[in-house]
Design an enzyme around this catalytic site. Structure first.
Site, PDB file in Angstrom:
ATOM      1  N   THR A 210      -8.572   6.625  -2.516  1.00 19.09           N
ATOM      2  CA  THR A 210      -9.926   6.185  -2.829  1.00 19.09           C
ATOM      3  C   THR A 210     -10.903   7.335  -2.605  1.00 19.09           C
ATOM      4  OG1 THR A 210     -10.075   5.300  -0.579  1.00 19.09           O
ATOM      5  CG2 THR A 210      -9.652   3.721  -2.362  1.00 19.09           C
TER       6      THR A 210
ATOM      7  N   LYS B 122     -14.493   8.642  -4.656  1.00 24.02           N
ATOM      8  CA  LYS B 122     -15.791   8.996  -4.057  1.00 24.02           C
ATOM      9  C   LYS B 122     -16.264  10.351  -4.579  1.00 24.02           C
ATOM     10  CE  LYS B 122     -14.157   6.615   0.082  1.00 24.02           C
ATOM     11  NZ  LYS B 122     -13.474   6.877   1.366  1.00 24.02           N
TER      12      LYS B 122
ATOM     13  N   LYS C 276       0.591  14.345   1.521  1.00 24.86           N
ATOM     14  CA  LYS C 276      -0.716  14.695   0.960  1.00 24.86           C
ATOM     15  C   LYS C 276      -0.845  16.201   0.721  1.00 24.86           C
ATOM     16  CE  LYS C 276      -3.199  10.686   2.938  1.00 24.86           C
ATOM     17  NZ  LYS C 276      -3.973  10.089   1.828  1.00 24.86           N
TER      18      LYS C 276
ATOM     19  N   HIS D 261       0.795  -1.231   0.000  1.00 29.95           N
ATOM     20  CA  HIS D 261       0.000   0.000   0.000  1.00 29.95           C
ATOM     21  C   HIS D 261       0.821   1.272   0.000  1.00 29.95           C
ATOM     22  CE1 HIS D 261      -4.163  -1.441   0.572  1.00 29.95           C
ATOM     23  NE2 HIS D 261      -3.597  -2.475   1.168  1.00 29.95           N
TER      24      HIS D 261
ATOM     25  N   LYS E 127      -8.851  13.845   4.064  1.00 31.81           N
ATOM     26  CA  LYS E 127      -7.966  12.673   4.069  1.00 31.81           C
ATOM     27  C   LYS E 127      -7.102  12.788   5.312  1.00 31.81           C
ATOM     28  CE  LYS E 127      -6.556  14.001  -0.079  1.00 31.81           C
ATOM     29  NZ  LYS E 127      -6.653  12.706  -0.721  1.00 31.81           N
ATOM     30  N   ARG E 128      -6.382  11.729   5.659  1.00 30.51           N
ATOM     31  CA  ARG E 128      -5.494  11.833   6.816  1.00 30.51           C
ATOM     32  C   ARG E 128      -4.483  12.952   6.605  1.00 30.51           C
ATOM     33  NH1 ARG E 128      -5.590   7.860  10.943  1.00 30.51           N
ATOM     34  NH2 ARG E 128      -3.835   9.044  11.772  1.00 30.51           N
TER      35      ARG E 128
HETATM   36  C1  LIG Z   1     -12.136   7.140   1.682  1.00 31.39           C
HETATM   37  C2  LIG Z   1     -11.669   7.528   3.023  1.00 31.39           C
HETATM   38  C3  LIG Z   1     -10.309   7.767   3.266  1.00 31.39           C
HETATM   39  C4  LIG Z   1      -9.262   7.697   2.183  1.00 31.39           C
HETATM   40  O1  LIG Z   1      -9.086   8.984   1.638  1.00 31.39           O
HETATM   41  P1  LIG Z   1      -7.848   9.316   0.683  1.00 31.39           P
HETATM   42  O2  LIG Z   1      -8.157  10.681   0.176  1.00 31.39           O
HETATM   43  O3  LIG Z   1      -7.860   8.305  -0.411  1.00 31.39           O
HETATM   44  O4  LIG Z   1      -6.627   9.269   1.515  1.00 31.39           O
HETATM   45  C5  LIG Z   1      -9.925   8.144   4.537  1.00 31.39           C
HETATM   46  N1  LIG Z   1     -10.826   8.279   5.533  1.00 31.39           N
HETATM   47  C6  LIG Z   1     -12.134   8.071   5.332  1.00 31.39           C
HETATM   48  C7  LIG Z   1     -13.078   8.268   6.468  1.00 31.39           C
HETATM   49  C8  LIG Z   1     -12.606   7.679   4.090  1.00 31.39           C
HETATM   50  O5  LIG Z   1     -13.917   7.448   3.909  1.00 31.39           O
END
Ligand SMILES: *Cc1c(COP(=O)(O)O)cnc(C)c1O
Length: 790
Positions: A630, A634, A528, A334, A522-523
């Site tokens: 991911t 979304k 990032k 990952h 995102k985290r």
């Molecule tokens: C989808 C999702 C992530 C992943 O987000 P990235 O932008 O791909 O890092 C992290 N936290 C939550 C709550 C999510 O639903």
């Protein structure tokens, strides 16, 4: 199938038995609990049937230290196709289903993308009738709850089972013992049904809870040594007490290793004992019956653990056992971040798992021997040594002990093959595969954006797209139809309004729903590049202060991000962004132009409001650093163009939806590779107009970091670095100008509403590839070799 009277009756029986209350008397959370248990009651025969049915064929097992499931009730009602009926039945009793749904706590047993991926895979497997079972840990406390105090992140324990955990069944009778050196604990499985979307199949997520073999020590208790009497119990329960809140960073802690071995050993014992019931003592066909996917390196200790079982308990010779092991496991990588590759000090490892350590040493020895026999020199062997400099390299162990290794997006897999894992690719080219990540269209469209889902269903004529997302490609023709585009814009406006209401309720901040909702969630991690976004907002702010006549459409910047509690720079960035928000939101001259909101405690349920309400998806990681992402998918599925770098799945999103419908900027992986150590961020600092002005706010007293020195530290990391890392290692300064320019284009093009709607629409129509149904089918066919049941 749904019988109103029976359904309500069941809720009443549960409430009477458990709370001695009627439906009328019960609290909302008690009603939620009873409703959830009623659903379990209802599906039990089907669940059992699926389990028995799957038992007859080869099955896959998804081993993951994290499952970020979110809420279950609303999703389960939708997948069962009974949400409207339940809503109506409850309304007759003056009970609001929405309230019950929203009272549920998120099951936040994961950090971010990796854990959410596992959850999406569970939903897809069940929906596709694929025999896949999830195995993990039932953490007493999931990912921490985040609050801001004076703009600083404060963490709180996540007591997610406060109102009970009606979705899991404790299976005491299937408990197993897990042994560490000097400690034995009981592993008790809790099974959660994974209800597929409008299919009969109900899969299982089995999470293990650690408990002591005895509740307390009776003699000690009698001697009034109360703490001593429960010491063993507490030490055992510690193992499944908390999720490690680290994202893409290893935490080399004893307890963490215990957690990993705990769930892996319990899961394998479970599989082995079931195999024995079925086939007796002949284990040669174990891999014909089992495929085990290792989600990152966290469960990799499964490789030596299965060896231990085969060698020590089933008395198999090494070679035979090893063949079975390699044929059973596959491993998903990952990350390419070096600091995230898991390694264990041999001292600690051998102390806790002495027998497993011996087996790892033997795997290591035989592997080296094999390389030498293949003609490798000592230097050639060096970068692949499983045990090296007193550490066990878990990713290397995973590659050697698996038949397949996969990356999670095309570009990521290529980087693994050509850079990070090039030695391994040379040795085992046939082991490498790509499996681009995906998301479930049930939760991330049908559930969280019913309005858009209805429009899609109306235009396509049926709901088939929900389980076959590629079908929405057929809607491309409406990209030329202003009536459809206007309807899309109305839906987007409605989702923005819902999001704004939710944010007002949660954060107490009122938003202008006519402004652009520009979202980065995102985290929090340096790679990032939330900081790039922060600099850009400040730059816009300074431009507006200097030139109040400057024409820009109003923008709301929305952030959500948790920082690992020990990640100092990340916490500094949160504080910095909250300071920026305070400055901008408090400036009357800027009122109606810019607003900045950093929402507290971003999680799956918050995401269900944020993704549908977005006008713009920020995916701005340093090229080569985001394995897939991911969140990007979304947003795309909910009709928000991506503003992003050529990184992770962004590359494929643009391939599918078209460059003209998204916004790409920044250096590519190749460009950064060439630049390498010649990079001098100071040049950019000096020469890029406006950049110095925004960066100096970190040190010139514009903002207050509460005397922590955090801001100074961020500034230093960008311009000086440290002895172990180069200055601005994520190339924020380099990409700043390009980002600003492409953002200007976003602002211009956003104002042509129909042109913008067309871009959004093209993103939706081309999101088919990013269904986790596609991903899971690829795993099933190309790695697990399992078949759909039914
Ligand atoms: C989808 C999702 C992530 C992943 O987000 P990235 O932008 O791909 O890092 C992290 N936290 C939550 C709550 C999510 O639903």
């Amino acid at each position: 199938m749904f019988n109103k009277e029976e359904f309500i009756k069941s809720m009443e029986i549960i409430l009477r038995a458990e709370k001695a209350k009627t439906l009328d008397e019960a609290e909302e959370q008690e009603r939620w609990n009873a409703l959830s248990k009623t659903i379990i009651h209802m599906i039990t025969p089907r669940w059992k049937e699926t389990t028995e049915n799957y038992h007859r064929s080869k099955q896959a097992y998804y081993f993951s230290a994290e499952f970020l499931m979110g809420r279950a009730l609303s999703n389960n009602l939708m997948n069962l196709g009974i949400d409207d009926k339940v809503r109506k039945s409850l309304r007759e009793l003056n009970i609001d289903l929405n309230k019950l749904e929203r009272i549920e706590e998120d099951a936040g047993l994961g950090n971010g993308g990796l854990g959410r991926l596992a959850a999406c895979f569970m939903d897809s497997s069940a929906t596709l009738n694929l025999p896949v079972t999830g195995y993990g840990i039932r953490y007493r406390y999931g990912i921490f709850k985040q609050r801001f105090e004076e703009g600083f992140q404060v963490e709180e324990g996540d007591n997610w089972m406060r109102y009970g955990d009606p979705w899991s069944i404790r299976r005491e009778e299937e408990s197993v013992m897990v042994s560490f050196h000097g400690q034995q604990v009981k592993a008790i499985p809790y099974d959660t049904p994974i209800i597929g979307y409008q299919t009969k199949s109900i899969n299982t997520l089995r999470l293990w809870q650690a408990e002591a073999t005895e509740e307390f020590n009776y003699p000690l208790f009698n001697q009034q040594q109360y703490d001593e009497a429960v010491r063993k119990k507490n030490r055992a329960e510690d193992i499944s007490k908390v999720l490690y809140p680290n994202d893409s960073n290893t935490e080399g802690k004893k307890l963490r290793l215990k957690q990993q071995y705990f769930f892996v050993s319990a899961s394998l014992q479970d599989l082995v004992s079931k195999y024995r019931e079925k086939f007796g003592e002949n284990f040669e066909h174990f891999s014909r019956d089992h495929a085990i996917q290792l989600n990152d390196t966290h469960p990799v200790v499964a490789i030596p653990e299965l060896m231990r079982i085969l060698l020590d308990e089933l008395h198999m010779p090494w070679k035979k056992a090893w063949k079975i092991v390699v044929e059973t496991f596959s491993y998903t990588n990952h990350t390419t971040l070096a600091e995230a590759l898991e390694k264990w000090d041999i001292g600690l490892f051998s102390q806790i798992l002495p027998r497993i350590y011996e087996i790892v040493v033997e795997i290591h020895r035989r592997f080296e021997e094999e390389l030498i026999s293949l003609g490798y020199s000592q230097e050639g062997v060096q970068p692949m040594r499983i045990i090296c400099h007193g550490q066990i390299h878990m990713a290397w162990l995973a590659i050697v002990g698996s038949h397949t290794v996969n990356g999670v997006a095309q570009i990521h897999t290529e980087i693994l093959k050509n850079r990070e894992l090039r030695h391994w690719y040379k040795l085992y080219p046939q082991k490498f595969q790509n499996k681009t990540n995906g998301i479930t269209p049930r939760r991330w469209l049908a559930l969280c954006n019913r309005e858009l889902a209805s429009l899609i269903t109306e235009l396509l004529g049926d709901e088939g797209w929900i389980v076959d997302l590629k079908r929405i490609k057929k809607l491309e023709k409406y990209a030329q139809d202003p009536r459809v585009l206007k309807r899309f814009l109305e839906i987007k406006q409605w989702k923005k309004k819902q999001l704004a209401e939710y944010i007002e309720k949660r954060e107490g901040i009122v938003l202008d729903t006519q402004s652009i909702f520009d979202i980065q969630i995102k985290r929090l991690h340096e790679y990032k590049r939330q900081l790039l976004k922060a600099f850009h907002i400040l730059d816009l702010y300074f431009q507006l202060k200097e030139n109040p006549e400057k024409e820009i459409p109003p923008i709301t910047f929305i952030f959500g991000a948790k920082a690992a509690p020990g990640y100092y720079i990340a916490k500094g960035i949160i504080k910095y962004m909250n300071e920026i928000a305070k400055l901008i939101n408090g400036d009357e001259e800027i009122e109606g132009k810019l607003k900045v909101v950093f929402v507290e405690n971003y999680n799956v349920s918050y995401g269900e409001y944020l993704f549908p309400g977005a006008d713009l998806s920020e995916q701005i990681s340093t090229a080569g650093k985001e394995a897939s992402g991911t969140g990007n998918m979304k947003f795309m599925l909910n009709g928000a163009p991506t503003l992003g770098t050529y990184d992770g799945a962004n590359v494929e999103i643009i391939q599918e939806a078209g460059k003209e419908n998204n916004y790409i900027f920044g250096a590519t992986v190749e460009e950064l590779e060439i630049l390498g150590h010649h990079y001098n961020p100071k040049e950019y600092y000096k020469t890029v107009p406006g950049l110095k002005r925004v960066m100096d706010t970190l040190i010139d007293g514009t903002f207050d970091d509460g005397g922590t020195g955090m801001f100074q530290e961020i500034y230093k990391s960008l311009l000086e670095g440290a002895h172990w890392q180069i200055a601005d290692q994520y190339f924020i300064l380099k990409d700043f100008e390009d980002y600003r320019q492409v953002y200007q284009r976003v602002l211009e093009e956003y104002q042509d509403r129909i042109l913008w709607a067309k871009k959004c629409w093209m993103n939706i129509c081309n999101a088919g590839k990013f269904s986790s149904d596609r991903t899971v089918q690829e795993y099933a066919k190309e790695i697990w070799h399992i078949k759909k049941q039914n």
